[in-house]
Motif scaffolding. Structure first.
Motif, mmCIF file in Angstrom:
data_model
loop_
_atom_site.group_PDB
_atom_site.id
_atom_site.type_symbol
_atom_site.label_atom_id
_atom_site.label_comp_id
_atom_site.label_asym_id
_atom_site.label_seq_id
_atom_site.Cartn_x
_atom_site.Cartn_y
_atom_site.Cartn_z
ATOM 1 N N LEU A 1 1.538 -4.127 -0.680
ATOM 2 C CA LEU A 1 0.217 -4.766 -0.665
ATOM 3 C C LEU A 1 -0.842 -3.856 -1.287
ATOM 4 O O LEU A 1 -1.766 -4.332 -1.960
ATOM 5 N N LEU A 2 -0.702 -2.528 -1.059
ATOM 6 C CA LEU A 2 -1.652 -1.587 -1.666
ATOM 7 C C LEU A 2 -1.565 -1.626 -3.190
ATOM 8 O O LEU A 2 -2.588 -1.568 -3.886
ATOM 9 N N PHE A 3 -0.359 -1.746 -3.721
ATOM 10 C CA PHE A 3 -0.225 -1.801 -5.183
ATOM 11 C C PHE A 3 -0.775 -3.119 -5.733
ATOM 12 O O PHE A 3 -1.305 -3.149 -6.843
ATOM 13 N N LEU A 4 -0.675 -4.191 -4.949
ATOM 14 C CA LEU A 4 -1.323 -5.430 -5.373
ATOM 15 C C LEU A 4 -2.840 -5.255 -5.389
ATOM 16 O O LEU A 4 -3.529 -5.769 -6.292
ATOM 17 N N LEU A 5 -3.360 -4.509 -4.414
ATOM 18 C CA LEU A 5 -4.795 -4.227 -4.380
ATOM 19 C C LEU A 5 -5.198 -3.317 -5.539
ATOM 20 O O LEU A 5 -6.220 -3.552 -6.199
ATOM 21 N N PHE A 6 -4.375 -2.267 -5.796
ATOM 22 C CA PHE A 6 -4.648 -1.369 -6.923
ATOM 23 C C PHE A 6 -4.652 -2.147 -8.241
ATOM 24 O O PHE A 6 -5.458 -1.886 -9.128
ATOM 25 N N ARG A 7 -3.750 -3.109 -8.310
ATOM 26 C CA ARG A 7 -3.664 -3.934 -9.526
ATOM 27 C C ARG A 7 -4.962 -4.694 -9.753
ATOM 28 O O ARG A 7 -5.488 -4.743 -10.871
ATOM 29 N N PHE B 1 2.044 -2.830 -12.189
ATOM 30 C CA PHE B 1 1.724 -2.494 -10.803
ATOM 31 C C PHE B 1 2.655 -3.214 -9.834
ATOM 32 O O PHE B 1 3.092 -2.647 -8.825
ATOM 33 N N ILE B 2 2.977 -4.459 -10.130
ATOM 34 C CA ILE B 2 3.892 -5.221 -9.269
ATOM 35 C C ILE B 2 5.276 -4.599 -9.275
ATOM 36 O O ILE B 2 5.933 -4.474 -8.230
#
Length: 397
Positions: free
Chosen positions: A65-71, A109-110
């Motif tokens: 979820l953090l990487f989705l946010l970073f994306r 990112f995903i």
């Protein structure tokens, strides 16, 4: 003398391509280290769900979820800032490149988040790793092809130096070839991810080369047809043509087919070998458009009236500003028809544009009607007269 035995199998083996591990930058190890005190403080997190420790499962979900946010943040902040800066520059190429890279970067990112997710739940098998590596390679070549597509106008400018008339068509053609080559390299890289020896695979295709050549005969003919079209300069994008019974505006000249938009707005795809080997009517290059008609006057029109009408129509066309005076212009009393005295009119407008042509033709029609009316004549229509030489005697019955 000692002999050295060479293992030819090892020499022929292809090393699998692995790039996903480098992208994660060992973040999974850092996260796993941070989980040690969590396990010590909350022993119940040692419990498993589908053979996955609960702490690792929660951590994997949070990291993904953090990487989705970073994306999302990367798109809003970094890409957004770069797009604002690019608008200040004089060139517009940087705007297009940034827009082209937006999709591949967001997808990367995903992939990284998914990689860390499977690592933290201890489920990243060789198959999953190969799938992720394949998607990474796909993303890289997706970015390259997207950048090439965004720089399409660069190819147009480059080909303009060699042939200004066909800069767009040749530029599109070269771009398609370049994209196919890049795509082929990308396919080879994806095959290497799965440990497939690309060199051996290509060599083995030689066994079926004849069959492949026969199957690809039409494709090769279409490619050579596209070369012929570009070399002959017979058609260009945007021109109105008629070829092989298909009429419309050329939208694209590809490596295999030419796309024509009909006047009913249907998109018709014609193989290039048919286009190159068929007579092509290019209406856009004629510059003028013909008006050919025959008007009929009633048989009650006198000789002087016919002569005056012919002369006035001829003078009107010679003085008309939208009629091409360089082309053939004929106005003559042509024939005695079944029900009319026929005047033949043959001339050309000074435009090939259909809308302007119709307006000019309408103006010519109205002027001819005025000339006929002013001379006291009228237009004929199909009719038949019956003459009775003698009426029957009323007593004969």
């Amino acid at each position: 003398m000692p002999t050295t035995e060479v293992n030819t199998t090892e020499l022929n083996a292809t090393q699998s391509l692995n790039v996903i591990d480098d992208l994660s930058m060992n973040l999974e190890g850092t996260v796993q280290t941070l989980l040690v005190p969590v396990y010590e403080k909350f022993p119940f997190l040692h419990n498993t769900f589908l053979d996955i420790p609960l702490a690792n499962l929660f951590a994997a979900i949070v990291v993904f979820l953090l990487f989705l946010l970073f994306r999302k943040l990367f798109t809003l902040i970094v890409i957004g800032t770069l797009q604002k800066i690019s608008k200040v520059t004089e060139t517009y190429y940087d705007d297009k490149v940034i827009s082209a890279l937006k999709g591949p970067i967001r997808f990367a990112f995903i992939l990284i988040g998914a990689h860390l997710f499977f690592l933290l739940i201890f489920k990243e098998t060789e198959f999953i790793k190969n799938v992720l590596n394949t998607l990474v390679v796909y993303t890289v070549f997706w970015a390259i092809i997207s950048v090439m597509e965004s720089l399409r106008s660069v190819f147009h400018h480059a080909t303009e130096k060699f042939n200004p008339d066909l800069a767009k068509e040749m530029g599109n053609f070269i771009l398609k070839i370049a994209k196919i080559l890049v795509g082929a390299v990308g396919l080879g890289a994806m095959l290497q991810v799965w440990g497939i020896n690309v060199t051996a695979l290509v060599a083995s295709l030689g066994l079926g080369g004849l069959a492949f050549a026969l199957a690809a005969k039409d494709t090769a003919s279409n490619m050579f047809g596209s070369f012929a079209l570009l070399a002959d300069k017979s058609i260009r994008i945007g021109e109105w043509i008629k070829v092989g019974g298909v009429e419309g505006t050329v939208e694209d000249i590809g490596m295999r087919t030419t796309k024509i938009r009909s006047f009913e707005k249907a998109l018709i795809t014609v193989p290039n070998q048919i286009v190159s080997n068929s007579p092509i009517e290019n209406f856009s290059r004629r510059g003028v458009r013909r008006i050919k008609m025959q008007i009929g006057l009633t048989y009650g029109t006198s000789r002087d009236q016919v002569d005056a009408i012919v002369k006035e129509i001829r003078a009107m066309l010679h003085g008309h500003e939208k009629i091409s005076q360089k082309e053939t212009l004929l106005v003559n009393f042509e024939s005695f028809g079944d029900s009319s005295l026929n005047i033949f009119i043959y001339t050309f407008t000074d435009t090939s544009n259909w809308e302007r042509y119709l307006n000019i033709r309408e103006d010519i029609h109205l002027k001819i009607m005025k000339i006929v009316e002013e001379n006291g004549a009228s237009f004929a229509f199909p009719s038949r007269s019956i003459y009775i030489e003698q009426t029957p005697d009323k007593n004969v019955l």
